[in-house]
Design a protein around this motif. Structure first.
Motif, PDB file in Angstrom:
ATOM      1  N   ALA A   2      32.217 -38.738  16.258  1.00 23.44           N
ATOM      2  CA  ALA A   2      31.445 -39.819  16.875  1.00 23.44           C
ATOM      3  C   ALA A   2      31.140 -40.888  15.838  1.00 23.44           C
ATOM      4  O   ALA A   2      31.198 -40.647  14.647  1.00 23.44           O
ATOM      5  N   LYS A   3      30.784 -42.078  16.335  1.00 23.63           N
ATOM      6  CA  LYS A   3      30.534 -43.196  15.425  1.00 23.63           C
ATOM      7  C   LYS A   3      29.297 -42.960  14.557  1.00 23.63           C
ATOM      8  O   LYS A   3      29.157 -43.506  13.489  1.00 23.63           O
ATOM      9  N   SER A   4      28.356 -42.151  15.038  1.00 20.30           N
ATOM     10  CA  SER A   4      27.210 -41.768  14.210  1.00 20.30           C
ATOM     11  C   SER A   4      26.917 -40.305  14.493  1.00 20.30           C
ATOM     12  O   SER A   4      26.696 -39.914  15.638  1.00 20.30           O
ATOM     13  N   LEU A   5      26.970 -39.512  13.445  1.00 19.88           N
ATOM     14  CA  LEU A   5      26.855 -38.062  13.599  1.00 19.88           C
ATOM     15  C   LEU A   5      25.778 -37.533  12.679  1.00 19.88           C
ATOM     16  O   LEU A   5      25.649 -37.976  11.535  1.00 19.88           O
ATOM     17  N   LYS A   6      24.995 -36.583  13.180  1.00 23.73           N
ATOM     18  CA  LYS A   6      23.978 -35.928  12.358  1.00 23.73           C
ATOM     19  C   LYS A   6      24.370 -34.471  12.174  1.00 23.73           C
ATOM     20  O   LYS A   6      24.764 -33.792  13.134  1.00 23.73           O
ATOM     21  N   THR A   7      24.247 -33.993  10.937  1.00 21.09           N
ATOM     22  CA  THR A   7      24.546 -32.588  10.651  1.00 21.09           C
ATOM     23  C   THR A   7      23.643 -32.131   9.507  1.00 21.09           C
ATOM     24  O   THR A   7      23.127 -32.967   8.741  1.00 21.09           O
ATOM     25  N   ASP A   8      23.429 -30.834   9.393  1.00 22.86           N
ATOM     26  CA  ASP A   8      22.567 -30.322   8.312  1.00 22.86           C
ATOM     27  C   ASP A   8      23.219 -30.501   6.947  1.00 22.86           C
ATOM     28  O   ASP A   8      22.593 -30.950   5.999  1.00 22.86           O
ATOM     29  N   VAL A   9      24.509 -30.126   6.896  1.00 21.27           N
ATOM     30  CA  VAL A   9      25.208 -30.091   5.600  1.00 21.27           C
ATOM     31  C   VAL A   9      26.556 -30.805   5.701  1.00 21.27           C
ATOM     32  O   VAL A   9      27.320 -30.545   6.632  1.00 21.27           O
ATOM     33  N   GLY A 141      15.301 -41.083   3.119  1.00 24.52           N
ATOM     34  CA  GLY A 141      14.138 -40.197   3.083  1.00 24.52           C
ATOM     35  C   GLY A 141      14.458 -38.809   3.586  1.00 24.52           C
ATOM     36  O   GLY A 141      13.940 -37.801   3.089  1.00 24.52           O
ATOM     37  N   GLU A 142      15.325 -38.731   4.580  1.00 23.88           N
ATOM     38  CA  GLU A 142      15.655 -37.434   5.195  1.00 23.88           C
ATOM     39  C   GLU A 142      16.846 -36.756   4.532  1.00 23.88           C
ATOM     40  O   GLU A 142      17.114 -35.589   4.783  1.00 23.88           O
ATOM     41  N   GLY A 143      17.626 -37.484   3.745  1.00 23.99           N
ATOM     42  CA  GLY A 143      18.819 -36.885   3.152  1.00 23.99           C
ATOM     43  C   GLY A 143      19.803 -37.934   2.693  1.00 23.99           C
ATOM     44  O   GLY A 143      19.523 -38.738   1.811  1.00 23.99           O
ATOM     45  N   PHE A 144      20.980 -37.987   3.360  1.00 20.72           N
ATOM     46  CA  PHE A 144      22.040 -38.896   2.930  1.00 20.72           C
ATOM     47  C   PHE A 144      22.715 -39.525   4.142  1.00 20.72           C
ATOM     48  O   PHE A 144      22.798 -38.923   5.211  1.00 20.72           O
ATOM     49  N   VAL A 145      23.230 -40.730   3.925  1.00 17.08           N
ATOM     50  CA  VAL A 145      24.056 -41.395   4.939  1.00 17.08           C
ATOM     51  C   VAL A 145      25.412 -41.684   4.301  1.00 17.08           C
ATOM     52  O   VAL A 145      25.493 -42.318   3.243  1.00 17.08           O
ATOM     53  N   LEU A 146      26.471 -41.202   4.947  1.00 19.90           N
ATOM     54  CA  LEU A 146      27.835 -41.411   4.457  1.00 19.90           C
ATOM     55  C   LEU A 146      28.563 -42.348   5.411  1.00 19.90           C
ATOM     56  O   LEU A 146      28.526 -42.144   6.639  1.00 19.90           O
ATOM     57  N   GLN A 147      29.188 -43.366   4.849  1.00 24.16           N
ATOM     58  CA  GLN A 147      30.087 -44.200   5.641  1.00 24.16           C
ATOM     59  C   GLN A 147      31.486 -43.655   5.423  1.00 24.16           C
ATOM     60  O   GLN A 147      31.991 -43.647   4.305  1.00 24.16           O
ATOM     61  N   GLN A 154      25.167 -38.590   8.957  1.00 22.57           N
ATOM     62  CA  GLN A 154      23.886 -38.339   8.313  1.00 22.57           C
ATOM     63  C   GLN A 154      23.739 -36.844   8.067  1.00 22.57           C
ATOM     64  O   GLN A 154      24.110 -36.036   8.921  1.00 22.57           O
ATOM     65  N   CYS A 155      23.192 -36.498   6.891  1.00 22.27           N
ATOM     66  CA  CYS A 155      23.019 -35.076   6.580  1.00 22.27           C
ATOM     67  C   CYS A 155      21.791 -34.878   5.701  1.00 22.27           C
ATOM     68  O   CYS A 155      21.357 -35.790   4.994  1.00 22.27           O
ATOM     69  N   ASN A 358      19.105 -31.481 -10.327  1.00 22.33           N
ATOM     70  CA  ASN A 358      17.721 -31.544 -10.808  1.00 22.33           C
ATOM     71  C   ASN A 358      17.146 -32.951 -10.655  1.00 22.33           C
ATOM     72  O   ASN A 358      15.962 -33.162 -10.876  1.00 22.33           O
ATOM     73  N   LYS A 359      18.006 -33.890 -10.289  1.00 25.42           N
ATOM     74  CA  LYS A 359      17.605 -35.297 -10.191  1.00 25.42           C
ATOM     75  C   LYS A 359      17.422 -35.776  -8.753  1.00 25.42           C
ATOM     76  O   LYS A 359      16.600 -36.651  -8.486  1.00 25.42           O
ATOM     77  N   VAL A 360      18.248 -35.235  -7.845  1.00 24.35           N
ATOM     78  CA  VAL A 360      18.229 -35.722  -6.456  1.00 24.35           C
ATOM     79  C   VAL A 360      18.145 -34.531  -5.502  1.00 24.35           C
ATOM     80  O   VAL A 360      19.051 -33.695  -5.455  1.00 24.35           O
ATOM     81  N   GLN A 361      17.071 -34.459  -4.748  1.00 29.88           N
ATOM     82  CA  GLN A 361      16.896 -33.362  -3.796  1.00 29.88           C
ATOM     83  C   GLN A 361      17.985 -33.401  -2.719  1.00 29.88           C
ATOM     84  O   GLN A 361      18.314 -34.463  -2.196  1.00 29.88           O
ATOM     85  N   GLY A 362      18.551 -32.233  -2.437  1.00 26.30           N
ATOM     86  CA  GLY A 362      19.555 -32.134  -1.378  1.00 26.30           C
ATOM     87  C   GLY A 362      20.983 -32.394  -1.821  1.00 26.30           C
ATOM     88  O   GLY A 362      21.918 -32.270  -1.032  1.00 26.30           O
TER      89      GLY A 362
END
Length: 395
Positions: A2-9, A141-147, A154-155, A358-362
């Motif tokens: 999909a054009k915008s997808l959410k996943t945990d990992v 804030g919630e994690g990461f956005v990948l293009q 989003q993960c 140790n620098k970036v959570q997630g």
């Protein structure tokens, strides 16, 4: 996609470490998406071990690994041992055998190991998507956005399992190092590792003449030695002995080769002379070493006469040529044929328990992209399994 997808990992890299991690995270109930820019997963697995995949070693210890932070690998290797992966292989009914020095290979094809990993991902509910490059990664804030090539993803957790720079024809890039640096990580210098040597001096044509010939040797460089087969090539020296020592070699260093490890040419000649042997030296040595090698070596040492005519000086020259032969490579074959990459992301900035930054959570780093490099013989795969397994418990 999909054009915008959410996943945990999101796991970037469908190789050994990435697929292992994806399955583990999936079994924890996490939604997992594996992305790879290549046209199919596990390309390096498929070509490894001559197409039979040397998937682990019966004896794996921290001493089998090189790193600027040598303690880093201990935790993961202790938590996921060779026996754990062997049990997985047996559970999937993959036939295997021990080849030499504890090295385990598939009886059939390396694709058995790749299929095992893909099956594990399927059972764990992890999705593997190939032909999907990543244009950018941003922290939110919630994690990461990948293009990506197929839209936005989003993960919460991002696992970098992109490997090193070795064998670019299989799709290797420096993407993982770039992402690490983007998020403030330090990357140590990288070199082609487990790689053949090239020569441009007077020995190159000699080695080329012997191309295709294999000889058992002991090779020493910078205080480290290996006893393994050497293979002469048109461009220089290859084979397990050379690949192993390449981890310890730097430009300008000499290699010391012993072509009769465990034997003494001085003692042999003394015995032959006392026994009244009148044969040519080349014929006597041909019982111990390949005839083609003996002829070339004697031509270049100038010691080519009947055994009973050899002087003390001749024997010393011969001992130097066979036991203490020194040669300085002009370089290596480079990433084109290197099995792995030495160096990488500084492990002092990564948790040895969770593999989280140790620098970036997630943000997680696993496998070859880290500054952990194993010997030849299944050690790098075991590092992939161990680091992937451990990260998969937390990502």
């Amino acid at each position: 996609m999909a054009k915008s997808l959410k996943t945990d990992v999101v796991v970037v890299g469908a190789g050994a470490a990435g697929l292992m991690c994806a399955a583990q995270a999936g079994y924890r109930g996490r939604s997992v998406l594996v992305l790879d820019h290549a046209n199919k997963p596990g390309k390096k697995i498929l070509m490894s071990g001559g197409g039979r995949c040397n998937f682990t070693n019966l004896v794996v210890e921290p001493r089998h690994y090189l790193s600027a932070n040598p303690h880093f690998c201990k935790s993961a290797l202790a938590r996921y041992k060779p026996q754990d992966f062997i049990e997985l292989v047996e559970r999937h009914g993959v036939p295997y055998h021990e080849k030499t020095k504890g090295q385990l290979f598939c009886d059939n094809k390396a694709s058995d190991i790749l299929n095992l990993l893909l099956t594990e991902c399927e059972w764990a509910g992890a999705t593997v998507k190939v032909n999907c490059g990543i244009d950018s990664v941003k922290k939110t804030g919630e994690g990461f956005v990948l293009q990506t090539a197929e839209g936005e993803v989003q993960c919460a957790s991002l696992v970098v399992a992109t490997g090193g720079l070795s064998i670019p024809t299989l799709g290797a890039t420096g993407w993982g190092f770039q992402i690490a640096e983007q998020f403030g990580h330090h990357c140590l210098p990288r070199w082609a590792s487990l790689v053949p040597f090239t020569f441009s001096d007077r020995w190159q044509p000699v080695f080329a003449e012997l191309s295709g010939l294999s000889v058992d040797v002991q090779v020493t460089c910078n205080g480290t030695r290996f006893h393994d087969p050497l293979l002469f090539t048109h461009r220089g020296l290859s084979g397990p002995a050379m690949l192993q020592i390449s981890n310890y070699w730097q430009l300008g260093d000499a290699l010391t080769l012993d072509f009769l490890p465990g034997q003494s040419v001085e003692a042999l000649i003394k015995d032959w002379q006392q026994a009244g042997v009148k044969a040519e030296l080349k014929n006597q040595l041909a019982s111990l070493l390949p005839k083609r090698f003996v002829q070339q070596w004697l031509d270049h040492t100038g010691v080519n006469k009947p055994v009973h005519q050899l002087t003390v000086s001749d024997v010393e020259s011969l001992a130097d040529a066979l036991h203490r032969f020194q040669v300085t490579p002009s370089g290596t074959e480079g990433y084109r044929t290197a099995e792995v990459t030495l160096g990488g992301i500084d492990t002092r900035e990564v948790s040895s328990k969770t593999f989280e930054s140790n620098k970036v959570q997630g943000l997680y780093f696993i496998g070859e992209v880290l500054d952990v490099t194993g010997w030849l013989g299944g050690y790098n795969f075991q590092w992939a399994w161990a680091s992937g397994f451990c990260a998969g418990q937390f990502a």
